[in-house]
Motif scaffolding. Structure first.
Motif, mmCIF file in Angstrom:
data_model
loop_
_atom_site.group_PDB
_atom_site.id
_atom_site.type_symbol
_atom_site.label_atom_id
_atom_site.label_comp_id
_atom_site.label_asym_id
_atom_site.label_seq_id
_atom_site.Cartn_x
_atom_site.Cartn_y
_atom_site.Cartn_z
ATOM 1 N N GLY A 88 0.818 -1.210 0.000
ATOM 2 C CA GLY A 88 0.000 0.000 0.000
ATOM 3 C C GLY A 88 0.850 1.257 0.000
ATOM 4 N N ALA A 89 2.007 1.178 0.638
ATOM 5 C CA ALA A 89 2.913 2.331 0.667
ATOM 6 C C ALA A 89 3.532 2.600 -0.703
ATOM 7 C CB ALA A 89 4.014 2.100 1.699
ATOM 8 N N GLN A 90 3.407 1.628 -1.631
ATOM 9 C CA GLN A 90 3.981 1.775 -2.970
ATOM 10 C C GLN A 90 2.968 2.278 -3.999
ATOM 11 O OE1 GLN A 90 7.214 1.389 -3.632
ATOM 12 N NE2 GLN A 90 7.559 0.884 -1.476
ATOM 13 N N VAL A 91 1.738 2.553 -3.567
ATOM 14 C CA VAL A 91 0.724 3.058 -4.504
ATOM 15 C C VAL A 91 1.231 4.350 -5.143
ATOM 16 C CG1 VAL A 91 -1.590 4.057 -4.694
ATOM 17 C CG2 VAL A 91 -1.228 1.976 -3.354
ATOM 18 N N GLY A 92 1.130 4.427 -6.456
ATOM 19 C CA GLY A 92 1.667 5.556 -7.202
ATOM 20 C C GLY A 92 3.006 5.248 -7.840
ATOM 21 N N SER A 93 3.642 4.150 -7.398
ATOM 22 C CA SER A 93 4.920 3.743 -7.976
ATOM 23 C C SER A 93 4.698 2.978 -9.277
ATOM 24 C CB SER A 93 5.688 2.854 -6.993
ATOM 25 O OG SER A 93 5.984 3.543 -5.804
ATOM 26 N N THR A 94 5.769 2.841 -10.039
ATOM 27 C CA THR A 94 5.737 2.050 -11.268
ATOM 28 C C THR A 94 6.339 0.686 -10.986
ATOM 29 O OG1 THR A 94 5.961 4.024 -12.643
ATOM 30 C CG2 THR A 94 6.515 1.922 -13.664
ATOM 31 N N LEU A 95 5.689 -0.347 -11.485
ATOM 32 C CA LEU A 95 6.228 -1.690 -11.310
ATOM 33 C C LEU A 95 6.098 -2.482 -12.603
ATOM 34 C CD1 LEU A 95 3.587 -3.741 -11.052
ATOM 35 C CD2 LEU A 95 3.528 -2.855 -8.733
ATOM 36 N N THR A 178 4.217 -6.179 -18.257
ATOM 37 C CA THR A 178 3.861 -4.789 -18.502
ATOM 38 C C THR A 178 4.511 -3.903 -17.461
ATOM 39 O OG1 THR A 178 2.016 -3.246 -18.865
ATOM 40 C CG2 THR A 178 1.767 -4.823 -17.078
ATOM 41 N N VAL A 179 4.769 -2.673 -17.839
ATOM 42 C CA VAL A 179 5.272 -1.659 -16.913
ATOM 43 C C VAL A 179 4.128 -0.679 -16.693
ATOM 44 C CG1 VAL A 179 6.968 0.157 -16.533
ATOM 45 C CG2 VAL A 179 7.625 -1.933 -17.751
ATOM 46 N N ALA A 180 3.636 -0.606 -15.468
ATOM 47 C CA ALA A 180 2.432 0.185 -15.210
ATOM 48 C C ALA A 180 2.466 0.784 -13.809
ATOM 49 C CB ALA A 180 1.185 -0.687 -15.375
ATOM 50 N N ARG A 181 1.589 1.748 -13.592
ATOM 51 C CA ARG A 181 1.481 2.419 -12.295
ATOM 52 C C ARG A 181 0.585 1.609 -11.355
ATOM 53 N NH1 ARG A 181 -1.042 6.415 -13.978
ATOM 54 N NH2 ARG A 181 -3.091 5.842 -13.189
ATOM 55 N N LEU A 182 1.023 1.488 -10.119
ATOM 56 C CA LEU A 182 0.224 0.814 -9.099
ATOM 57 C C LEU A 182 -0.805 1.799 -8.558
ATOM 58 C CD1 LEU A 182 -0.338 -1.596 -7.234
ATOM 59 C CD2 LEU A 182 1.449 -0.733 -5.704
ATOM 60 N N ASP A 183 -2.091 1.496 -8.790
ATOM 61 C CA ASP A 183 -3.162 2.415 -8.395
ATOM 62 C C ASP A 183 -3.844 2.036 -7.086
ATOM 63 O OD1 ASP A 183 -2.788 4.086 -10.523
ATOM 64 O OD2 ASP A 183 -4.412 3.263 -11.743
ATOM 65 N N GLY A 184 -3.732 0.786 -6.675
ATOM 66 C CA GLY A 184 -4.418 0.391 -5.447
ATOM 67 C C GLY A 184 -4.048 -1.014 -5.019
ATOM 68 N N LEU A 195 -3.477 -6.415 -6.520
ATOM 69 C CA LEU A 195 -2.970 -5.099 -6.907
ATOM 70 C C LEU A 195 -3.720 -4.602 -8.133
ATOM 71 C CD1 LEU A 195 -0.544 -6.795 -5.550
ATOM 72 C CD2 LEU A 195 0.914 -5.025 -6.489
ATOM 73 N N GLN A 196 -4.079 -3.323 -8.118
ATOM 74 C CA GLN A 196 -4.749 -2.691 -9.253
ATOM 75 C C GLN A 196 -3.718 -1.898 -10.042
ATOM 76 O OE1 GLN A 196 -8.081 -2.976 -10.026
ATOM 77 N NE2 GLN A 196 -7.799 -1.774 -11.889
#
Length: 217
Positions: A88-95, A178-184, A195-196
């Motif tokens: 949850g602390a990584q929301v907004g990060s790219t993974l 895929t390389v995408a932003r973690l939204d939730g 993970l969303q």
């Protein structure tokens, strides 16, 4: 989110304590029945004491197994809660994560393929909900990690969910990432962490292959 996690952990901990308390109640009931059995046995033909010892041993083993199972469930719940808070602390990060489907809209999606050797012919296959396939010729791909930007607007793809796979010319199995932003992040009913991802949808935490950090502001 944190409140939900704490509530889940507390609830599971309470459930574990209730199970242990129930086991203690079963032990008291067994002892009461055993005493009654001893008092009411035929004095001319008393029961073999070793049978009482055997019954007590079996009860002890059952209680130990139940307590271990209860403790295991509590530990698993605590681990899932810890993982939920950490991710949850990584929301907004790219993974980067392995995927088998994508939620496509107008936004381009970054894909990655890792090959252990050169592959002369490769096709990216997208299958929509109606079963229709969109085949994209990627040509030759070299050894190592290769990237491709999937642009739904340029390809004329309608918004929706598509399964995705890479067909290599030599029929080898190649994971699509895929390389995408973690939204939730959320805790599923079965205790797993979901993970969303933007442009992807939900994946399990086991699908993550890399954390790439946050974009510079």
């Amino acid at each position: 989110m944190t409140t939900s996690v704490n509530n889940n952990a507390a609830a599971n901990g309470a459930a574990g304590n209730e199970n242990i308390a129930a086991n203690g109640g079963m032990s008291k009931l067994f002892t009461t029945l055993l005493v009654a059995q001893i008092k009411n046995q035929d004095p001319l033909s008393p029961q073999d004491p070793s049978q009482f010892v055997s019954q007590l041993t079996q009860l002890s083993q059952v209680e130990s197994m139940q307590q271990l199972a209860s403790q295991g469930q509590t530990n698993a719940s605590m681990l899932a809660s810890l993982q939920l808070m950490t991710l949850g602390a990584q929301v907004g990060s790219t993974l980067q994560a392995t995927v088998s489907s994508l939620n496509l809209s107008r936004d381009p999606v970054q894909l990655r393929f890792s090959l252990d050797s050169n592959s002369p012919a490769n096709t990216l296959v997208l299958t929509g909900g109606d079963g229709r396939e969109q085949r994209i010729d990627l040509g030759a791909l070299g050894k190592g990690e290769q990237g491709y930007t999937l642009d739904p607007a340029r390809l004329g793809l309608a918004d929706g969910r598509y399964s995705v796979r890479l067909e290599a010319g030599d029929k080898r199995a190649v994971n699509v990432e895929t390389v995408a932003r973690l939204d939730g992040v959320r805790l599923a009913a079965d205790g797993g962490v979901m993970l969303q991802l933007a442009g992807v949808g939900e994946i399990t935490s086991q699908a993550i292959t890399q954390f790439k950090g946050r974009a510079a502001s």
